[in-house]
Design a protein around this motif. Structure first.
Motif, PDB file in Angstrom:
ATOM      1  N   GLU A 144       1.423  -0.973   0.272  1.00 45.48           N
ATOM      2  CA  GLU A 144      -0.157  -0.122  -0.176  1.00 45.48           C
ATOM      3  C   GLU A 144       0.915   1.022  -0.432  1.00 45.48           C
ATOM      4  O   GLU A 144       1.703   1.537   0.961  1.00 45.48           O
ATOM      5  CB  GLU A 144      -0.510   0.505   0.929  1.00 45.48           C
ATOM      6  CG  GLU A 144      -2.158  -1.565   1.315  1.00 45.48           C
ATOM      7  CD  GLU A 144      -2.806  -1.170   2.839  1.00 45.48           C
ATOM      8  OE1 GLU A 144      -2.758  -0.770   3.349  1.00 45.48           O
ATOM      9  OE2 GLU A 144      -3.926  -2.217   2.811  1.00 45.48           O
ATOM     10  N   GLY A 145       0.642   1.915  -1.342  1.00 47.44           N
ATOM     11  CA  GLY A 145       1.928   3.109  -1.169  1.00 47.44           C
ATOM     12  C   GLY A 145       3.673   2.410  -0.871  1.00 47.44           C
ATOM     13  O   GLY A 145       3.531   1.858  -1.924  1.00 47.44           O
ATOM     14  N   ASP A 146       3.692   3.470  -0.729  1.00 45.96           N
ATOM     15  CA  ASP A 146       5.241   2.734   0.029  1.00 45.96           C
ATOM     16  C   ASP A 146       6.017   1.841   1.364  1.00 45.96           C
ATOM     17  O   ASP A 146       6.400   1.263   1.393  1.00 45.96           O
ATOM     18  CB  ASP A 146       5.910   3.702  -0.078  1.00 45.96           C
ATOM     19  CG  ASP A 146       6.078   4.831   1.765  1.00 45.96           C
ATOM     20  OD1 ASP A 146       4.785   4.045   1.804  1.00 45.96           O
ATOM     21  OD2 ASP A 146       6.724   5.522   1.659  1.00 45.96           O
ATOM     22  N   THR A 147       4.387   1.117   1.586  1.00 44.68           N
ATOM     23  CA  THR A 147       4.522   0.251   2.528  1.00 44.68           C
ATOM     24  C   THR A 147       4.220  -1.223   2.637  1.00 44.68           C
ATOM     25  O   THR A 147       2.878  -1.470   2.065  1.00 44.68           O
ATOM     26  CB  THR A 147       3.827   0.571   3.889  1.00 44.68           C
ATOM     27  OG1 THR A 147       4.326   2.009   4.218  1.00 44.68           O
ATOM     28  CG2 THR A 147       3.690  -0.047   4.876  1.00 44.68           C
ATOM     29  N   ILE A 148       4.900  -2.928   2.627  1.00 46.53           N
ATOM     30  CA  ILE A 148       4.256  -3.785   2.859  1.00 46.53           C
ATOM     31  C   ILE A 148       3.307  -3.705   3.994  1.00 46.53           C
ATOM     32  O   ILE A 148       3.954  -3.235   5.263  1.00 46.53           O
ATOM     33  CB  ILE A 148       5.391  -4.483   2.724  1.00 46.53           C
ATOM     34  CG1 ILE A 148       5.420  -4.481   0.918  1.00 46.53           C
ATOM     35  CG2 ILE A 148       5.613  -5.826   2.765  1.00 46.53           C
ATOM     36  CD1 ILE A 148       6.870  -4.851   0.971  1.00 46.53           C
ATOM     37  N   LYS A 149       2.494  -4.868   3.813  1.00 46.80           N
ATOM     38  CA  LYS A 149       1.789  -5.183   5.007  1.00 46.80           C
ATOM     39  C   LYS A 149       1.394  -6.726   4.870  1.00 46.80           C
ATOM     40  O   LYS A 149       0.585  -7.119   4.092  1.00 46.80           O
ATOM     41  CB  LYS A 149       0.791  -4.360   5.045  1.00 46.80           C
ATOM     42  CG  LYS A 149       0.745  -2.496   5.625  1.00 46.80           C
ATOM     43  CD  LYS A 149      -0.545  -1.794   5.738  1.00 46.80           C
ATOM     44  CE  LYS A 149      -0.186  -0.450   5.871  1.00 46.80           C
ATOM     45  NZ  LYS A 149      -1.541   0.560   5.789  1.00 46.80           N
ATOM     46  N   ALA A 150       1.511  -7.653   5.748  1.00 46.05           N
ATOM     47  CA  ALA A 150       1.477  -8.791   6.438  1.00 46.05           C
ATOM     48  C   ALA A 150       0.976  -9.157   7.414  1.00 46.05           C
ATOM     49  O   ALA A 150       1.137  -8.390   8.232  1.00 46.05           O
ATOM     50  CB  ALA A 150       2.974  -9.038   6.339  1.00 46.05           C
ATOM     51  N   THR A 151      -0.155 -10.040   6.991  1.00 46.91           N
ATOM     52  CA  THR A 151      -0.875 -11.297   7.844  1.00 46.91           C
ATOM     53  C   THR A 151      -0.787 -12.230   7.675  1.00 46.91           C
ATOM     54  O   THR A 151      -0.613 -12.756   6.569  1.00 46.91           O
ATOM     55  CB  THR A 151      -2.174  -9.733   8.439  1.00 46.91           C
ATOM     56  OG1 THR A 151      -2.919 -10.908   9.413  1.00 46.91           O
ATOM     57  CG2 THR A 151      -2.291 -10.493   7.006  1.00 46.91           C
TER      58      THR A 151
END
Length: 195
Positions: A144-151
């Motif tokens: 998302e944008g310049d961020t990796i979000k993991a779950t």
């Protein structure tokens, strides 16, 4: 000539130190646990005060996080269904988790090690080691944008901690409205450049 070489080396060292550790510095992680028969008691944004991360080559693959689980911190979310816990309850909750769970591990009490062992287009495999047991957990992620979000979802009971879990569940039964769930949601984020 000598001044130019020294200046160039100094600039290179300064530049590399500015960029060294970007992934570690920007890493954010937390986990969510659940209580009540219908999972309606939700405590989010739990973390640890003491952890050391390492991102070889500033990339996700083979990145590690070594956690001192005795530094558990559940202060971020004090909601209790439709009410609020008093702030002092977070200390009680942290102490219950430390003394009735992490301290009771048969091996490596109070220690959790994490390593990213595989990275694909939208998923990764993350190895967790607790109580001397290692398990690879699938995580999904998106940029998302310049961020990796993991779950990912981690079941505590997969690590041979049944006795510790039984004791923690008994202590937490009234706080968790009758039931504690052993499956927790784990989240983390890093800059997209760390992929």
């Amino acid at each position: 000539m000598k001044k130019t070489v020294v200046s160039t080396l100094g600039l290179m060292l300064m530049t590399s130190s500015l960029y060294a550790g970007v992934c570690s510095d920007k890493l954010k992680y937390d986990f969510t646990f659940y209580g009540a028969e219908d999972k309606s008691y939700v405590v989010t944004k739990n973390t640890f005060k003491t952890a050391t991360s390492n991102f070889p080559s500033e990339k996700l693959l083979n990145a590690t996080l070594n956690i001192d689980a005795m530094s558990i911190d559940t202060h971020a979310d004090m909601s209790n269904l439709k009410a609020q816990w008093p702030a002092a309850m977070a200390t009680v909750r942290d102490n219950n988790i430390k003394n009735s769970f992490f301290k009771l591990f048969e091996k490596d009490a109070g220690k959790v090690d994490v390593k990213i062992v595989k990275v694909e287009a939208s998923s990764m495999d993350v190895e967790f080691t607790m109580n001397g047991v290692s398990k690879v957990i699938p995580f999904s992620y998106k940029t998302e944008g310049d961020t990796i979000k993991a779950t990912g979802k981690l079941d505590i009971l997969a690590f041979g901690v049944d006795k510790a879990w039984k004791q923690l569940s008994a202590i937490a039964k009234s706080f968790h409205h009758g039931k504690s769930w052993s499956e927790i949601d784990v989240n983390f984020q890093v800059p997209a450049s760390c992929k």
